[in-house]
Design an enzyme around this catalytic site. Sequence first.
Site, PDB file in Angstrom:
ATOM      1  N   ASN A   1      25.629  11.732 -16.174  1.00 51.33           N
ATOM      2  CA  ASN A   1      24.544  11.554 -16.711  1.00 51.33           C
ATOM      3  C   ASN A   1      23.567  10.352 -15.693  1.00 51.33           C
ATOM      4  OD1 ASN A   1      22.224  10.727 -18.245  1.00 51.33           O
ATOM      5  ND2 ASN A   1      23.279   9.486 -19.773  1.00 51.33           N
ATOM      6  N   TRP A   2      22.631  11.117 -15.086  1.00 51.16           N
ATOM      7  CA  TRP A   2      22.012  10.108 -14.035  1.00 51.16           C
ATOM      8  C   TRP A   2      20.989   9.252 -14.648  1.00 51.16           C
ATOM      9  CZ3 TRP A   2      21.017  14.383  -9.564  1.00 51.16           C
ATOM     10  CH2 TRP A   2      22.127  14.656  -9.143  1.00 51.16           C
ATOM     11  N   LYS A   3      20.680   9.430 -15.864  1.00 51.56           N
ATOM     12  CA  LYS A   3      19.626   8.695 -16.518  1.00 51.56           C
ATOM     13  C   LYS A   3      18.472   8.797 -15.739  1.00 51.56           C
ATOM     14  CE  LYS A   3      23.389   5.670 -18.275  1.00 51.56           C
ATOM     15  NZ  LYS A   3      23.465   4.410 -19.375  1.00 51.56           N
TER      16      LYS A   3
ATOM     17  N   GLU B   1      20.987   5.529 -26.155  1.00 48.68           N
ATOM     18  CA  GLU B   1      19.567   5.028 -25.524  1.00 48.68           C
ATOM     19  C   GLU B   1      18.422   5.651 -26.129  1.00 48.68           C
ATOM     20  OE1 GLU B   1      20.619   5.288 -21.084  1.00 48.68           O
ATOM     21  OE2 GLU B   1      21.914   3.991 -21.589  1.00 48.68           O
TER      22      GLU B   1
ATOM     23  N   SER C   1      31.260   2.731 -19.318  1.00 47.62           N
ATOM     24  CA  SER C   1      32.006   1.993 -18.080  1.00 47.62           C
ATOM     25  C   SER C   1      33.335   2.763 -17.529  1.00 47.62           C
ATOM     26  CB  SER C   1      32.243   0.623 -18.407  1.00 47.62           C
ATOM     27  OG  SER C   1      30.844   0.270 -18.573  1.00 47.62           O
TER      28      SER C   1
ATOM     29  N   GLU D   1      30.941   7.375 -27.476  1.00 49.66           N
ATOM     30  CA  GLU D   1      30.379   6.299 -26.516  1.00 49.66           C
ATOM     31  C   GLU D   1      30.101   5.068 -27.304  1.00 49.66           C
ATOM     32  OE1 GLU D   1      28.748   8.204 -22.770  1.00 49.66           O
ATOM     33  OE2 GLU D   1      27.095   8.243 -24.215  1.00 49.66           O
TER      34      GLU D   1
ATOM     35  N   GLY E   1      28.193   7.636 -16.808  1.00 50.38           N
ATOM     36  CA  GLY E   1      26.579   6.895 -16.232  1.00 50.38           C
ATOM     37  C   GLY E   1      26.491   6.425 -14.893  1.00 50.38           C
ATOM     38  N   GLY E   2      26.932   5.041 -14.672  1.00 48.01           N
ATOM     39  CA  GLY E   2      26.622   4.531 -13.386  1.00 48.01           C
ATOM     40  C   GLY E   2      27.557   5.174 -12.307  1.00 48.01           C
TER      41      GLY E   2
ATOM     42  N   HIS F   1      22.007  10.769 -27.450  1.00 44.58           N
ATOM     43  CA  HIS F   1      22.472   9.333 -26.567  1.00 44.58           C
ATOM     44  C   HIS F   1      22.154   8.111 -27.229  1.00 44.58           C
ATOM     45  CE1 HIS F   1      23.267   6.703 -23.367  1.00 44.58           C
ATOM     46  NE2 HIS F   1      24.041   7.905 -22.693  1.00 44.58           N
TER      47      HIS F   1
ATOM     48  N   GLY G   1      27.352   0.901 -19.791  1.00 42.92           N
ATOM     49  CA  GLY G   1      26.679   0.315 -18.589  1.00 42.92           C
ATOM     50  C   GLY G   1      26.886  -1.214 -18.585  1.00 42.92           C
TER      51      GLY G   1
HETATM   52  C1  PEP Z   1      26.262   6.956 -20.589  1.00 41.75           C
HETATM   53  O1  PEP Z   1      25.181   6.341 -20.304  1.00 41.75           O
HETATM   54  O2  PEP Z   1      26.393   7.797 -21.203  1.00 41.75           O
HETATM   55  C2  PEP Z   1      27.202   5.971 -19.820  1.00 41.75           C
HETATM   56  C3  PEP Z   1      28.597   6.328 -20.389  1.00 41.75           C
HETATM   57  O3  PEP Z   1      27.044   5.256 -18.631  1.00 41.75           O
HETATM   58  P1  PEP Z   1      28.163   4.197 -17.791  1.00 41.75           P
HETATM   59  O4  PEP Z   1      29.159   4.959 -17.480  1.00 41.75           O
HETATM   60  O5  PEP Z   1      27.161   3.788 -17.008  1.00 41.75           O
HETATM   61  O6  PEP Z   1      28.556   3.265 -19.017  1.00 41.75           O
END
Ligand code: PEP
Length: 258
Positions: free
Chosen positions: A9-11, A101, A213, A171, A234-235, A99, A177
Site C-alpha cells: 500500500n503505497w498510500k 486511514e 509495521s 491491521e 505500508g512503509g 483501510h 506506521g
Molecule cells: C498500512 O498502511 O496498511 C500499513 C500496514 O502501514 P505500515 O506497514 O507502514 O505500518
Amino acid sequence: MNRPLVIGNWKMNLDYVEAVHLIQQLGVVLKNKPLEHVDLVVAPPFVDIRSVTSVVESERVALEVGAQHASVHESGAHTGEVSVSMLQRLNVGWVLVGHSERRAMYAMTDEVVAQTLRTVVRQGLNAVLCVGEELSVREVEAHQDFVSAQLHAALEGLDEKSRPLVTIAYEPVWAIGTGLTATTTQVGEMTEHIRTVAASLSLGDVRVLYGGSVNADNATALMNEGRVDGFLVGGASLKADSFLAIAQAANDCYDSKR
Ligand code: PEP
C-alpha cells in the site's frame, strides 16, 4: 495454509515518475529471482495506476495492480471520487476497502465499508477488507468483539458468488506506521478469531493478512507463529528491496510447509 498474498500500500507516496521507477526495479528483481509461491500486488495512488499497469503489461512484471480505495457509487456527481468500473478498465484487480486511514480521516462508516465492498465484488474485483482496533479498545480487552462487529457489518449476507473475492487484512490501528508491530501471539489469537467469525459467515477459506509495521525482520515469525496468509505492507513497500524481502519470507514459509 492458503497461498500467501503480499500487498504493498503505497498510500499518498510516489508520483507517477517515481512509481514507474519502483515498478521497473521490482520487475528486474522478479525476473532474475521469481517468487513462485506468493501472489504480489501493489496499490499505488490513483494518478499512478495507468503508468504502473503499462509497465506491468509491457515488461511482464509478475505482480498485479490494486487500488487503495474506490467510490461506493457506480458513477455520477461525486466530485473527486473514482469508480470501480474506471479501475477495472485500467486492469486493476484488487481494491482495499475500509483501510483504517479512510475510516478515521474520511468518515468511512461500517455501512459505507459494507456497500463499497459489494460495489467492488459486484464488478468481479477482489476486495481486501481492512479491520482492526485502536489501542484504547485493546487496552480494555474489547479487540475481538470490535473486530467481530466490523466483520459482521461488512460481510453479513454477502452472496455466495462474491465470497471467494474477499480477503481480510487485520491491521491494528496502533501498529500502522508506528514501528510497533503486534506480537506473534496477538496476531495468532486475532487471526484465529477472524477465521472463526469468517467461517460463521460462510467464508471458510478466506485469506487473512496482517498489516502494521511489517518488515523483513518480523515477516517470517508473523507467518509461522501468527499463522497469517500474507501481509498488507505500508512503509516497507516503498523500496523494492524491503518489499521483496517480505515477499520472499512469505514465499519461503509457504514453500517449507507445503
Ligand atoms: C498500512 O498502511 O496498511 C500499513 C500496514 O502501514 P505500515 O506497514 O507502514 O505500518
